[in-house]
Design a protein around this motif. Sequence first.
Motif, mmCIF file in Angstrom:
data_model
loop_
_atom_site.group_PDB
_atom_site.id
_atom_site.type_symbol
_atom_site.label_atom_id
_atom_site.label_comp_id
_atom_site.label_asym_id
_atom_site.label_seq_id
_atom_site.Cartn_x
_atom_site.Cartn_y
_atom_site.Cartn_z
ATOM 1 N N LEU A 172 1.128 -1.302 0.197
ATOM 2 C CA LEU A 172 0.010 -0.160 -0.030
ATOM 3 C C LEU A 172 1.166 1.423 -0.135
ATOM 4 C CD1 LEU A 172 -2.321 -1.317 2.471
ATOM 5 C CD2 LEU A 172 -3.370 -0.554 -0.207
ATOM 6 N N LEU A 173 1.832 1.419 0.683
ATOM 7 C CA LEU A 173 2.997 2.455 0.637
ATOM 8 C C LEU A 173 3.516 2.899 -0.292
ATOM 9 C CD1 LEU A 173 3.900 1.949 4.315
ATOM 10 C CD2 LEU A 173 2.964 4.173 3.478
ATOM 11 N N ALA A 174 4.242 1.118 -1.256
ATOM 12 C CA ALA A 174 5.076 1.721 -2.141
ATOM 13 C C ALA A 174 3.881 2.255 -3.910
ATOM 14 C CB ALA A 174 4.627 -0.062 -3.096
ATOM 15 N N PHE A 175 2.898 2.700 -3.443
ATOM 16 C CA PHE A 175 2.003 3.947 -4.234
ATOM 17 C C PHE A 175 1.159 4.387 -3.733
ATOM 18 C CE2 PHE A 175 1.392 0.034 -7.616
ATOM 19 C CZ PHE A 175 2.309 1.246 -8.961
ATOM 20 N N SER A 176 1.849 5.217 -2.028
ATOM 21 C CA SER A 176 1.321 6.324 -1.528
ATOM 22 C C SER A 176 3.117 7.116 -1.839
ATOM 23 C CB SER A 176 1.414 5.837 -0.297
ATOM 24 O OG SER A 176 2.431 5.893 0.017
ATOM 25 N N ASP A 177 2.205 8.725 -1.569
ATOM 26 C CA ASP A 177 2.052 10.071 -1.281
ATOM 27 C C ASP A 177 3.548 9.984 -0.323
ATOM 28 O OD1 ASP A 177 1.672 10.686 -3.486
ATOM 29 O OD2 ASP A 177 -0.134 11.505 -2.675
ATOM 30 N N SER A 178 4.088 8.872 0.501
ATOM 31 C CA SER A 178 4.505 8.971 1.830
ATOM 32 C C SER A 178 5.743 8.713 1.525
ATOM 33 C CB SER A 178 4.143 7.439 3.279
ATOM 34 O OG SER A 178 2.242 8.213 3.489
ATOM 35 N N VAL A 179 6.068 7.420 0.334
ATOM 36 C CA VAL A 179 7.504 7.430 0.060
ATOM 37 C C VAL A 179 7.184 7.061 -1.612
ATOM 38 C CG1 VAL A 179 6.717 5.611 1.724
ATOM 39 C CG2 VAL A 179 6.871 5.065 -0.818
ATOM 40 N N SER A 180 8.999 7.478 -1.905
ATOM 41 C CA SER A 180 9.297 8.232 -3.249
ATOM 42 C C SER A 180 9.812 6.282 -3.516
ATOM 43 C CB SER A 180 9.885 9.055 -3.926
ATOM 44 O OG SER A 180 10.962 9.517 -3.530
ATOM 45 N N LEU A 181 9.317 6.090 -5.005
ATOM 46 C CA LEU A 181 10.462 4.701 -5.214
ATOM 47 C C LEU A 181 10.761 4.612 -6.363
ATOM 48 C CD1 LEU A 181 8.620 1.892 -2.782
ATOM 49 C CD2 LEU A 181 10.834 3.229 -1.938
ATOM 50 N N ASP A 182 12.097 3.809 -7.028
ATOM 51 C CA ASP A 182 12.182 3.789 -8.218
ATOM 52 C C ASP A 182 10.879 2.568 -8.761
ATOM 53 O OD1 ASP A 182 12.606 3.373 -10.924
ATOM 54 O OD2 ASP A 182 14.990 3.207 -10.414
ATOM 55 N N ILE A 183 9.714 3.494 -9.298
ATOM 56 C CA ILE A 183 8.373 2.227 -9.991
ATOM 57 C C ILE A 183 9.306 1.491 -11.063
ATOM 58 C CG2 ILE A 183 7.177 3.234 -9.192
ATOM 59 C CD1 ILE A 183 5.572 3.658 -11.550
ATOM 60 N N ASN A 184 10.364 1.995 -11.950
ATOM 61 C CA ASN A 184 10.929 1.319 -12.755
ATOM 62 C C ASN A 184 12.099 -0.013 -12.234
ATOM 63 O OD1 ASN A 184 10.002 2.727 -14.801
ATOM 64 N ND2 ASN A 184 10.687 4.084 -14.748
ATOM 65 N N HIS A 185 12.286 -0.379 -11.320
ATOM 66 C CA HIS A 185 13.502 -1.016 -10.156
ATOM 67 C C HIS A 185 12.897 -2.343 -10.898
ATOM 68 C CE1 HIS A 185 16.314 -2.347 -7.811
ATOM 69 N NE2 HIS A 185 15.656 -3.166 -7.515
ATOM 70 N N GLN A 186 14.459 -2.846 -11.228
ATOM 71 C CA GLN A 186 13.596 -4.278 -11.958
ATOM 72 C C GLN A 186 13.790 -5.474 -10.111
ATOM 73 O OE1 GLN A 186 13.156 -5.341 -15.275
ATOM 74 N NE2 GLN A 186 12.593 -3.271 -15.030
ATOM 75 N N GLY A 187 13.070 -5.947 -10.543
ATOM 76 C CA GLY A 187 13.227 -7.622 -9.733
ATOM 77 C C GLY A 187 13.314 -6.586 -8.271
ATOM 78 N N TRP A 188 13.157 -8.115 -7.295
ATOM 79 C CA TRP A 188 12.762 -7.145 -5.633
ATOM 80 C C TRP A 188 13.151 -6.118 -5.092
ATOM 81 C CZ3 TRP A 188 8.323 -9.075 -3.502
ATOM 82 C CH2 TRP A 188 7.845 -10.320 -4.342
ATOM 83 N N LEU A 189 13.086 -5.707 -4.236
ATOM 84 C CA LEU A 189 13.157 -4.084 -3.912
ATOM 85 C C LEU A 189 13.423 -4.387 -2.426
ATOM 86 C CD1 LEU A 189 14.726 -1.129 -4.822
ATOM 87 C CD2 LEU A 189 12.052 -0.471 -4.967
ATOM 88 N N VAL A 190 14.259 -3.828 -1.842
ATOM 89 C CA VAL A 190 14.241 -3.893 -0.303
ATOM 90 C C VAL A 190 14.117 -1.761 -0.113
ATOM 91 C CG1 VAL A 190 15.858 -3.900 1.170
ATOM 92 C CG2 VAL A 190 16.391 -5.451 0.249
#
Length: 386
Positions: free
Chosen positions: A157-175
């Motif tokens: 849920l947080l991966a697609f929230s404004d509370s975090v900014s993540l590289d959504i183009n990352h390939q593979g599992w992301l820590v």
Amino acid sequence: MEVKAKAPGKIILSGEHAVVHGSTAVAASIDLYTYVSLRFPTPSDDDDTLTLQLKDMALEFSWPISRIKEALPASSPLSSIPTSCSMEYARSIAALVEEQNIPEAKIGLAAGISAFLWLYTSIQGFKPATVVITSELPLGSGLGSSAAFCVALSAALLAFSDSVSLDINHQGWLVFGEKEHELVNRWAFEGEKIIHGKPSGIDNTVSTYGNMIKFRSGSLTRIKTNMPLKMLITNTKVRRNTKALVAGVSERTLRHPDAMSFVFSAVDSIGKELSTIIQSPSPDDLSITEKEEKIEELMEMNQGLLQSMGVSHSSIETVLQTTLKYKLASKLTGAGGGGCVLTLLPTLLSGTVVDKVISELESCGFQCLIAGIGGSGTQIFFGGSS
Ligand SMILES: Nc1ncnc2c1ncn2[C@@H]1O[C@H](COP(=O)(O)OP(=O)(O)O)[C@@H](O)[C@H]1O
Ligand SMILES: C[C@@](O)(CCOP(=O)(O)O)CC(=O)O
Ligand SMILES: [Mg+2]
């Protein structure tokens, strides 16, 4: 838009229950995971529902978004800071869960579904989506399925929230990074509160961060170890409910505050000693065998104290007696009352003995497994398949 998240289960090496009352506990993640996939519909899907699929149980729950808006207090602003579910909100969620007619035999799921609705609406608001859950963990058996569920859900849920900014183009599992880990952990704790009533936070913390941790009063210390720890996990298959067992220990504590404070203090000492032994560099003054003997003794002492808290069970006692025949030490793990039992398998123990003890335990109707200990914590994966 789709994201997957996974979060591991755990074993508690020492300190369950007492950790709720402020004692030190030691826990490690295991390589059995709960997976959550979150997908938002595209406009062409014309889907205005929130759907939760529990794949392993072939169950699906679905609410029209209009129904959720009607049932839940309108003024619930999306919060970037984890907040607790109010009594009023919990009552509204309970109404939404009741409407789903959960099969009587699976009524324990109501708590998990309530935690889902709380985490979903708090982090994503009233958006339509499909959330699919699968799990390698047995539910209600002491291996932390409730925490793995809340952690994986919070991570997705947080991966697609404004509370975090993540590289959504990352390939593979992301820590996640430190900030995201903290947020996931705090939200998952709020979910655990709905399922457990009064959790210590150890299960969500070890599921978020992975590896092995020492935990006391909400704060964690990571344990670094070179010691190869091998544990046999025996599932008695006696299902029980963590919330009821935790409440039972609290009631005993109210009845016998002085005696129980000594019990908790003894467990605290066991946790501290255990983490010192596990962390002490090898080779040092203690050989692996000497360390294992000390750990076995601490496990036996912890089991005795858990028994005096009232959370053992005849099925657990059967496992203890069976493993003792092979001179192996065991203790319950998690909330007890049934569920899983840990048995230390010393490095020099022969494979034949391991096979014998497993087959004797299985002949009692129990299920045995040897899980990898201390693996990764929660991870996410952007995109369709992994
Ligand atoms: N995969 C899942 N899907 C739905 N609910 C789950 C799932 N995993 C755990 N839960 C919730 O957590 C409860 C079990 O938690 P608990 O009693 O704390 O035992 P444990 O955490 O040891 O498995 C289940 O009854 C259910 O409400
Ligand atoms: C009994 C307790 O110490 C652990 C419960 O673990 P589990 O839900 O039985 O896997 C409760 C807690 O620490 O929150
Ligand atoms: Mg639990």
